[in-house]
Design a protein around this motif. Structure first.
Motif, PDB file in Angstrom:
ATOM      1  N   ALA A  29       5.614   4.581   0.899  1.00 49.53           N
ATOM      2  CA  ALA A  29       5.086   3.730   1.968  1.00 49.53           C
ATOM      3  C   ALA A  29       3.634   4.062   2.272  1.00 49.53           C
ATOM      4  N   SER A  30       3.286   5.352   2.265  1.00 51.65           N
ATOM      5  CA  SER A  30       1.905   5.747   2.546  1.00 51.65           C
ATOM      6  C   SER A  30       0.947   5.211   1.495  1.00 51.65           C
ATOM      7  N   LEU A  31       1.329   5.331   0.235  1.00 53.27           N
ATOM      8  CA  LEU A  31       0.431   4.897  -0.832  1.00 53.27           C
ATOM      9  C   LEU A  31       0.482   3.392  -1.062  1.00 53.27           C
ATOM     10  N   SER A  32       1.605   2.768  -0.759  1.00 54.55           N
ATOM     11  CA  SER A  32       1.672   1.318  -0.951  1.00 54.55           C
ATOM     12  C   SER A  32       0.758   0.575   0.004  1.00 54.55           C
ATOM     13  N   ALA A  33       0.326   1.222   1.088  1.00 54.27           N
ATOM     14  CA  ALA A  33      -0.623   0.578   2.000  1.00 54.27           C
ATOM     15  C   ALA A  33      -1.937   0.247   1.301  1.00 54.27           C
ATOM     16  N   LEU A  34      -2.233   0.947   0.204  1.00 51.05           N
ATOM     17  CA  LEU A  34      -3.455   0.646  -0.551  1.00 51.05           C
ATOM     18  C   LEU A  34      -3.401  -0.731  -1.191  1.00 51.05           C
ATOM     19  N   LEU A  35      -2.222  -1.312  -1.300  1.00 49.85           N
ATOM     20  CA  LEU A  35      -2.125  -2.667  -1.848  1.00 49.85           C
ATOM     21  C   LEU A  35      -2.799  -3.685  -0.949  1.00 49.85           C
ATOM     22  N   LEU A  36      -3.044  -3.324   0.304  1.00 48.29           N
ATOM     23  CA  LEU A  36      -3.739  -4.228   1.218  1.00 48.29           C
ATOM     24  C   LEU A  36      -5.237  -4.272   0.965  1.00 48.29           C
ATOM     25  N   MET A  37      -5.743  -3.310   0.213  1.00 46.83           N
ATOM     26  CA  MET A  37      -7.170  -3.274  -0.075  1.00 46.83           C
ATOM     27  C   MET A  37      -7.537  -4.379  -1.063  1.00 46.83           C
ATOM     28  N   PRO A  38      -8.664  -5.053  -0.843  1.00 52.56           N
ATOM     29  CA  PRO A  38      -9.039  -6.172  -1.727  1.00 52.56           C
ATOM     30  C   PRO A  38      -9.752  -5.723  -2.994  1.00 52.56           C
ATOM     31  N   PHE A  39      -9.420  -4.533  -3.501  1.00 52.63           N
ATOM     32  CA  PHE A  39     -10.102  -4.022  -4.686  1.00 52.63           C
ATOM     33  C   PHE A  39      -9.064  -3.611  -5.722  1.00 52.63           C
ATOM     34  N   PRO A  40      -9.188  -4.072  -6.939  1.00 52.82           N
ATOM     35  CA  PRO A  40      -8.250  -3.635  -7.987  1.00 52.82           C
ATOM     36  C   PRO A  40      -8.241  -2.123  -8.159  1.00 52.82           C
ATOM     37  N   PHE A  41      -9.388  -1.478  -7.937  1.00 54.74           N
ATOM     38  CA  PHE A  41      -9.481  -0.025  -8.098  1.00 54.74           C
ATOM     39  C   PHE A  41      -8.499   0.694  -7.182  1.00 54.74           C
ATOM     40  N   LEU A  42      -8.491   0.363  -5.890  1.00 54.18           N
ATOM     41  CA  LEU A  42      -7.607   1.029  -4.944  1.00 54.18           C
ATOM     42  C   LEU A  42      -6.187   0.494  -5.007  1.00 54.18           C
ATOM     43  N   ARG A  43      -6.025  -0.788  -5.286  1.00 58.79           N
ATOM     44  CA  ARG A  43      -4.669  -1.317  -5.413  1.00 58.79           C
ATOM     45  C   ARG A  43      -3.919  -0.631  -6.556  1.00 58.79           C
ATOM     46  N   SER A  44      -4.649  -0.227  -7.587  1.00 62.40           N
ATOM     47  CA  SER A  44      -4.006   0.454  -8.712  1.00 62.40           C
ATOM     48  C   SER A  44      -3.324   1.740  -8.258  1.00 62.40           C
ATOM     49  N   PHE A  45      -3.956   2.460  -7.333  1.00 59.59           N
ATOM     50  CA  PHE A  45      -3.335   3.674  -6.811  1.00 59.59           C
ATOM     51  C   PHE A  45      -2.107   3.333  -5.976  1.00 59.59           C
ATOM     52  N   GLY A  46      -2.105   2.173  -5.341  1.00 55.24           N
ATOM     53  CA  GLY A  46      -0.920   1.739  -4.619  1.00 55.24           C
ATOM     54  C   GLY A  46       0.258   1.524  -5.549  1.00 55.24           C
ATOM     55  N   TYR A  47       0.002   0.897  -6.705  1.00 56.77           N
ATOM     56  CA  TYR A  47       1.080   0.732  -7.687  1.00 56.77           C
ATOM     57  C   TYR A  47       1.604   2.092  -8.144  1.00 56.77           C
ATOM     58  N   ALA A  48       0.695   2.999  -8.458  1.00 57.86           N
ATOM     59  CA  ALA A  48       1.112   4.332  -8.890  1.00 57.86           C
ATOM     60  C   ALA A  48       1.876   5.054  -7.793  1.00 57.86           C
ATOM     61  N   GLY A  49       1.464   4.858  -6.536  1.00 59.11           N
ATOM     62  CA  GLY A  49       2.129   5.518  -5.423  1.00 59.11           C
ATOM     63  C   GLY A  49       3.537   5.029  -5.181  1.00 59.11           C
ATOM     64  N   ILE A  50       3.856   3.843  -5.640  1.00 57.96           N
ATOM     65  CA  ILE A  50       5.234   3.341  -5.545  1.00 57.96           C
ATOM     66  C   ILE A  50       6.055   3.814  -6.737  1.00 57.96           C
ATOM     67  N   VAL A  51       5.485   3.770  -7.909  1.00 60.73           N
ATOM     68  CA  VAL A  51       6.205   4.090  -9.137  1.00 60.73           C
ATOM     69  C   VAL A  51       6.584   5.567  -9.196  1.00 60.73           C
ATOM     70  N   VAL A  52       5.627   6.441  -8.897  1.00 58.17           N
ATOM     71  CA  VAL A  52       5.848   7.883  -9.079  1.00 58.17           C
ATOM     72  C   VAL A  52       6.980   8.423  -8.205  1.00 58.17           C
ATOM     73  N   PRO A  53       7.000   8.182  -6.873  1.00 56.59           N
ATOM     74  CA  PRO A  53       8.121   8.717  -6.077  1.00 56.59           C
ATOM     75  C   PRO A  53       9.484   8.169  -6.510  1.00 56.59           C
ATOM     76  N   LEU A  54       9.537   6.898  -6.902  1.00 62.10           N
ATOM     77  CA  LEU A  54      10.815   6.337  -7.329  1.00 62.10           C
ATOM     78  C   LEU A  54      11.303   6.990  -8.621  1.00 62.10           C
ATOM     79  N   ALA A  55      10.382   7.233  -9.552  1.00 60.99           N
ATOM     80  CA  ALA A  55      10.774   7.921 -10.784  1.00 60.99           C
ATOM     81  C   ALA A  55      11.209   9.349 -10.494  1.00 60.99           C
ATOM     82  N   ALA A  56      10.507  10.013  -9.590  1.00 57.79           N
ATOM     83  CA  ALA A  56      10.861  11.397  -9.245  1.00 57.79           C
ATOM     84  C   ALA A  56      12.209  11.473  -8.556  1.00 57.79           C
ATOM     85  N   VAL A  57      12.485  10.538  -7.647  1.00 54.77           N
ATOM     86  CA  VAL A  57      13.769  10.579  -6.935  1.00 54.77           C
ATOM     87  C   VAL A  57      14.920  10.207  -7.868  1.00 54.77           C
TER      88      VAL A  57
END
Length: 795
Positions: free
Chosen positions: A297-325
């Motif tokens: 949830a903390s990293l997915s907030a970056l998806l609100l940013m209007p920049f592909p650069f920061l939105r990319s970290f939002g995608y990673a922030g969702i994928v990584v915790p789910l894979a780890a759990v």
């Protein structure tokens, strides 16, 4: 330790994993191999990014300039050094002009300008030994940096003859930064994996547990990379997002495994292996799931940013915790069901009351004000440099001093008075020549502008100093453009203020500003405009998750405040080290005196999620003890003792992981590594070890307070780790689980008779290290929860 029976859906998952443990392991192995194959091509599917805001005024103006005049910001340059020491000598001038013609004929450039063509003072060094050839290379940033620039660098880097040529420019700087970052990450991973293995063997004291944990970490890494490739097939994902995947996937998976293994050890001291695994999934597994949701949830907030650069970290922030759990709650329990005997402790744990964290919590709660004030003073000292934070633009100092593109840029900064490659491009529409000249003269008087070039002439400090270049500044109908070249000092000090003054300059016709400084200004403005929304969403989602977990309004508010203190310490350390230059010699970097704002925002989202991760683990154990015993102080001390050693170990694992990346060559990685290491260590010790028990002691029963309507809401939809009333378990099913998981009782745990009979026909016993009466699971006829007990079959 006695625990209430787990919730039925979570228990069913645990039982299913135990029953089908070998099938789960085989499926996990196949999934890992498939993910590794797919993930191996992830880096080729990702794209590069610039510091720009798509759709901003600067980008829109740049697109119109490219369409109407074929010009744009100079993103490539050649630094020409005259061998005879004079760029105006006949030999140097002839070689320089030929070089510019060769670059223009390469087929990759749309606009080329050289000192020998334009005779611009901005393109000549003050001592006359060097001159510049600049070019605009149109096209996608990934194509420019990965396809065009390596070819141009190979073709135009030269030594010998009348001139020496070196390649530079903004895109070349960032291309080298991305290449160095990739090399740093690969080297760091080669260090992190063996280092983590050694650290885990020390923590577990069982090599099998360490190897299983590392295996889950690699599983999470492969799965995350494969998922990022799937995301990249649907949308634009920056290459730097893969760096975050490499940093967080292994570390986060190892953290989750620490909690799963520790809970399994606790449960296996009371139950057979099948029961221990199932209860571990239903208790610690649920807490790990809450934690992963919080981080995502903390990293997915970056998806609100209007920049592909920061939105990319939002995608990673969702994928990584789910894979780890997934690895920690499915793959690891299946492995424990098979090899759990090699994971259990060799010696029984010490009583809870003798633990150092229990003693610390007791001491803190005895004098909460004194301990709390001392911790706040320490936090205030560590965070105090934050008051002097400054934000600027990224430049060549993010690279090591010996990087070729930085060497070129350092020579330009030291020897030239103006930054031709950072010129502001102003599109003018509806002006006549007189009006254009007047506007260009006024523009040249703006603080930070060295010169203005237009079709009607060259202007410096409001005066006409040279003829114009109608060929370069052609008219398209009633529209033309001009170039405002900033000084080196303006780009170093405050380019945002310079852009604002240029845009605010009055003109009797329409004007629009583009160029690299304008791109950065629009990027920062859009970033700051979205920042309150991002921070608000992070706080709201985190608050909601903690409320669903605890049923309290006070606990989430307290957690947000404590997290804010952790963030302040992290940013204080960043300012003290990277802005003020302390430890610059030890870490081998050049202080910039300011920060590019997107990197601290990224670090905030990552650090906030990890800090709340620890809060979730501690609150879950404290709430579990409170629900079981109803004791205010005792539940805090016992919960802290059961969770704080794990949190500290997890913090050590993550700190080690991030600290390795702080040894890289790129300053952005050093900031990420050092800042995150400081944040997790301070959060796991001072914040959670002292301030958390002090605050909970002061708030007392109000820790778990909520209005009656919200209490009712939580009773209906709350995320409880444990159920209030255990349900019956069929004897035949219980026998099957026990027989299928090798549930032989250890010789170190002989059968014991209950000590006394409680009222109502219940039998009770007291176990070593327990904190009260506990239901003897193998003899009880009816447990306090109200349902039939899980009676262990006779042997």
């Amino acid at each position: 330790m006695t625990t209430t029976a787990p919730t039925r859906p979570a228990r069913r998952l645990g039982d299913a994993i135990v029953r089908r443990r070998r099938a789960v392991l085989v499926a996990s192995l196949l999934l890992f191999l498939a993910a590794a194959i797919v993930g191996s091509g992830t880096m080729n599917a990702l794209v590069l990014s610039r510091f720009e805001a798509p759709g901003s005024a600067s980008i829109a103006t740049g697109e119109r300039l490219d369409r109407d005049f074929g010009v744009g910001s100079a993103n490539f340059l050649l630094l020409v050094t005259a061998v005879d020491g004079d760029v105006d000598s006949p030999a140097s001038a002839a070689a320089g002009a030929a070089l510019a013609d060769e670059l223009a004929a390469s087929g990759h450039t749309a606009a080329v300008q050289s000192y020998w063509d334009a005779a611009s003072p901005a393109l000549r060094s003050e001592d006359g030994t060097r001159a510049l050839v600049t070019a605009y290379i149109p096209g996608d940033v990934t194509y420019v940096r990965e396809e065009v620039l390596p070819r141009l660098k190979s073709d135009f880097t030269r030594e010998g003859g009348a001139i020496a040529v070196a390649v530079g420019g903004s895109d070349e700087l960032f291309r080298e930064a991305a290449q160095l970052a990739r090399e740093d990450f690969l080297l760091a991973e080669a260090i992190v994996i063996p280092g983590l293995l050694i650290l885990l063997i020390v923590l577990y004291r069982r090599p099998v547990a360490a190897f299983l944990t590392i295996g889950v970490g690699l599983f999470a890494l492969a799965l995350s990379l494969a998922a990022m490739r799937a995301v990249a097939a649907a949308t634009e994902v920056s290459t730097f997002a893969a760096n975050l995947v490499l940093v967080m996937s292994v570390g986060l998976a190892v953290d989750y495994c620490l909690f799963i293994v520790n809970r399994f050890r606790e449960e296996s001291a009371l139950h057979d292996r099948a029961e221990a695994v199932a209860r571990t999934v239903a208790t610690a597994g649920r807490t790990v799931l809450y934690s992963a949701v919080t981080v995502a949830a903390s990293l997915s907030a970056l998806l609100l940013m209007p920049f592909p650069f920061l939105r990319s970290f939002g995608y990673a922030g969702i994928v990584v915790p789910l894979a780890a759990v997934l690895g920690a709650t499915v793959v690891l329990p299946a492995a424990l069901a098979v090899w759990g005997g090699r994971v259990e402790r060799r010696r029984p744990p010490r009583p809870v009351e003798s633990g150092r964290w229990h003693r610390l919590a007791t001491a803190v709660m005895r004098r909460p004000v004194l301990w709390g004030l001392a911790a706040l003073v320490l936090v205030g000292v560590l965070a105090s440099p934050l008051t002097g934070v400054r934000f600027g633009v990224p430049d060549e100092r993010a690279l090591p001093e010996d990087a070729p593109s930085r060497v070129v840029t350092d020579q330009i900064t030291a020897g030239f008075t103006a930054e031709e490659t950072d010129a502001l491009l102003v599109r003018v529409e509806g002006a006549d020549e007189a009006g254009l000249s007047a506007y260009a003269a006024a523009l040249s008087e703006v603080e930070g502008i060295a010169q203005v070039d237009a079709a009607t002439g060259r202007f410096v400090d409001g005066a006409l100093v040279g003829a114009g270049d109608p060929g370069r500044f052609a008219w398209a109908g009633d529209a033309t453009w001009l170039s405002a070249v900033p000084t080196v000092a303006a780009m170093r000090d405050d380019p945002y203020a310079m852009v604002a003054q240029v845009r605010s300059l009055d003109a009797p016709f329409a004007t629009a500003v583009s160029g690299y400084p304008a791109d950065l200004a629009d990027f920062r403005d859009a970033l700051l405009d979205r920042l309150p929304l991002v921070l608000g969403l992070i706080a709201l989602v985190t608050f909601a998750i903690l409320f669903l977990m605890t049923g309290s309004l006070v606990a989430p508010i307290k957690a947000l405040v404590l997290n804010g203190l952790s963030m302040a310490v992290m940013f204080g350390a960043l300012v003290w080290v990277f802005q003020e230059g302390n430890l610059a010699g030890l870490l081998e970097f050049t202080p910039q005196g300011s920060f590019e704002p997107s990197i601290p925002i990224l670090m905030f989202c990552v650090a906030f999620g990890l800090s709340m991760d620890y809060e979730v683990f501690m609150l879950a154990r404290i709430k579990e003890e409170y629900d079981r015993t109803g004791e205010r102080r005792g539940s805090i001390a016992v919960g802290l003792q059961r969770s704080a050693p794990l949190v500290t170990a997890a913090a050590a694992v993550l700190a080690f992981t991030f600290a390795v990346y702080a040894t890289g060559d790129v300053v952005f990685l050093k900031m990420l590594g050092l800042g995150m290491a400081v944040a997790v260590l301070v959060d796991a010790t001072v914040i959670r070890g002292v301030l958390l028990p002090a605050a909970m002691r002061l708030t007392g029963d109000r820790n778990w307070w909520a209005p009656v309507p919200l209490k009712r809401l939580h009773a209906r939809i709350g995320l409880r780790e444990l159920a209030r009333r255990p349900g019956p378990v069929r004897r035949s099913r219980r026998r099957r689980l026990v027989r299928g998981a090798g549930a032989r009782r250890s010789a170190s745990r002989p059968r014991r008779r209950p000590r006394r009979r409680a009222r109502g026909g219940r039998r009770w016993s007291r176990r070593p290290g327990s904190s009260g009466r506990e239901c003897a699971s193998w003899t009880v006829r009816r447990c306090r929860g109200g349902g039939p007990s899980r009676t262990r079959p006779r042997r």
